[in-house]
Motif scaffolding. Structure first.
Motif, PDB file in Angstrom:
ATOM      1  N   TRP A 207      12.094   1.415   7.003  1.00  0.00           N
ATOM      2  CA  TRP A 207      10.724   1.514   7.524  1.00  0.00           C
ATOM      3  C   TRP A 207       9.739   1.746   6.396  1.00  0.00           C
ATOM      4  CZ3 TRP A 207       6.566   4.734   7.490  1.00  0.00           C
ATOM      5  CH2 TRP A 207       5.583   4.540   8.477  1.00  0.00           C
ATOM      6  N   VAL A 208      10.101   2.624   5.466  1.00  0.00           N
ATOM      7  CA  VAL A 208       9.222   2.929   4.339  1.00  0.00           C
ATOM      8  C   VAL A 208       8.984   1.678   3.509  1.00  0.00           C
ATOM      9  CG1 VAL A 208       9.047   4.207   2.169  1.00  0.00           C
ATOM     10  CG2 VAL A 208       9.778   5.387   4.243  1.00  0.00           C
ATOM     11  N   ARG A 209      10.038   0.921   3.253  1.00  0.00           N
ATOM     12  CA  ARG A 209       9.888  -0.313   2.468  1.00  0.00           C
ATOM     13  C   ARG A 209       9.026  -1.340   3.209  1.00  0.00           C
ATOM     14  NH1 ARG A 209      12.885  -0.951  -1.998  1.00  0.00           N
ATOM     15  NH2 ARG A 209      14.675   0.409  -2.337  1.00  0.00           N
ATOM     16  N   LYS A 210       9.227  -1.453   4.509  1.00  0.00           N
ATOM     17  CA  LYS A 210       8.514  -2.463   5.293  1.00  0.00           C
ATOM     18  C   LYS A 210       7.038  -2.141   5.421  1.00  0.00           C
ATOM     19  CE  LYS A 210       8.424  -4.681   9.860  1.00  0.00           C
ATOM     20  NZ  LYS A 210       9.109  -4.802  11.175  1.00  0.00           N
ATOM     21  N   TYR A 211       6.720  -0.884   5.754  1.00  0.00           N
ATOM     22  CA  TYR A 211       5.340  -0.555   6.092  1.00  0.00           C
ATOM     23  C   TYR A 211       4.549   0.104   4.956  1.00  0.00           C
ATOM     24  CZ  TYR A 211       6.290  -1.804  10.901  1.00  0.00           C
ATOM     25  OH  TYR A 211       6.601  -2.501  12.047  1.00  0.00           O
ATOM     26  N   LEU A 212       5.257   0.650   3.980  1.00  0.00           N
ATOM     27  CA  LEU A 212       4.545   1.238   2.841  1.00  0.00           C
ATOM     28  C   LEU A 212       4.787   0.442   1.568  1.00  0.00           C
ATOM     29  CD1 LEU A 212       4.944   5.057   3.531  1.00  0.00           C
ATOM     30  CD2 LEU A 212       2.873   3.698   3.659  1.00  0.00           C
ATOM     31  N   THR A 213       5.121  -0.837   1.733  1.00  0.00           N
ATOM     32  CA  THR A 213       5.205  -1.809   0.643  1.00  0.00           C
ATOM     33  C   THR A 213       6.162  -1.383  -0.461  1.00  0.00           C
ATOM     34  OG1 THR A 213       2.862  -2.187   1.087  1.00  0.00           O
ATOM     35  CG2 THR A 213       3.778  -3.378  -0.748  1.00  0.00           C
ATOM     36  N   GLY A 214       7.400  -1.119  -0.047  1.00  0.00           N
ATOM     37  CA  GLY A 214       8.449  -0.918  -1.035  1.00  0.00           C
ATOM     38  C   GLY A 214       8.301   0.310  -1.902  1.00  0.00           C
ATOM     39  N   ILE A 215       7.968   1.450  -1.280  1.00  0.00           N
ATOM     40  CA  ILE A 215       7.820   2.657  -2.100  1.00  0.00           C
ATOM     41  C   ILE A 215       9.027   3.578  -1.998  1.00  0.00           C
ATOM     42  CG2 ILE A 215       5.309   2.654  -1.880  1.00  0.00           C
ATOM     43  CD1 ILE A 215       5.877   5.187   0.003  1.00  0.00           C
TER      44      ILE A 215
END
Length: 222
Positions: A207-215
């Motif tokens: 979810w973090v990668r998808k919605y916070l652009t790979g952070i």
């Protein structure tokens, strides 16, 4: 600054002066009772503003009071009608009301709200677009799941500070926004890492990668 809560007539009188000073510029009112302590409801303000402020175009509605929002929307849509139901949203609405608590955005969509103002739109635009898309397709179960992620995001963010965390996330995205105004300060490197790890632990790395652009593994720089 927050002043002693004004009465409706005094608030309208003050806003009239601001609107006049702004000339032909559209006038938008910021309704945030939790911050201002004002007892004046948005619906009451709108009923008076539409008659006393010619440039009144709408308001940002930062409140969880859906009853007040519904009445304000009725004021916008009913024109001179005195009976219910009010008409559905259209381009002929007198003014636009923009909810400002995006963690509850889904609850305003059945009312017809389609314009929003919020802090996390800067860092989670894809999430809110997905909420709008799934809702428009009638997939309310998925919309609810997506909205719950926003609520959890804000639950985590509240522990570290709203402005501090959003500036940190923008830094992870490669956009440095500079220092915060005193007395606030940026998250330390350790705090930023703790914040990132809690996002991954509670929302999931995917979810973090998808919605916070790979952070999921950002630079350690806060």
């Amino acid at each position: 600054p927050t002043f002693h809560p004004p009465s409706l007539p005094n608030l309208i009188q003050y806003c009239v002066k601001v609107a006049v000073a702004a000339g032909d510029l559209p006038f938008f009112y910021y309704h945030y009772p939790d911050k201002t302590g004002s007892p004046v409801t948005l619906s009451a303000f709108c009923r008076e503003a539409k008659n006393h402020i010619p440039t009144f175009c709408g308001a940002k509605f930062t409140s969880f009071n859906m009853y007040d929002l519904a009445l304000a929307l009725q004021t916008s849509r009913s024109q001179e009608k005195k009976t219910l139901p009010a008409s559905p949203p259209s381009t002929e609405d007198r003014f636009v009301l923009m909810p400002g608590f995006e963690m509850a955005m889904l609850s305003t969509l059945p009312m017809g709200c389609r314009a929003f103002v919020g802090l996390s739109f800067n860092v989670l635009p894809r999430l809110y677009l997905d909420i709008l898309e799934t809702f428009s397709k009638g997939n309310t179960d998925e919309s609810f799941v997506l909205q719950s992620y926003s609520a959890k995001f804000f639950e985590i963010v509240s522990k570290y500070g709203y402005i501090q965390t959003h500036k940190t996330i923008m830094g992870w995205k490669g956009i440095q926004l500079g220092p915060l105004r005193s007395p606030l300060s940026r998250l330390s490197v350790c705090q930023a890492e703790e914040f990132r790890q809690q996002l991954v632990d509670e929302l999931g790395e995917e979810w973090v990668r998808k919605y916070l652009t790979g952070i999921a593994n950002p630079s350690p720089q806060a």
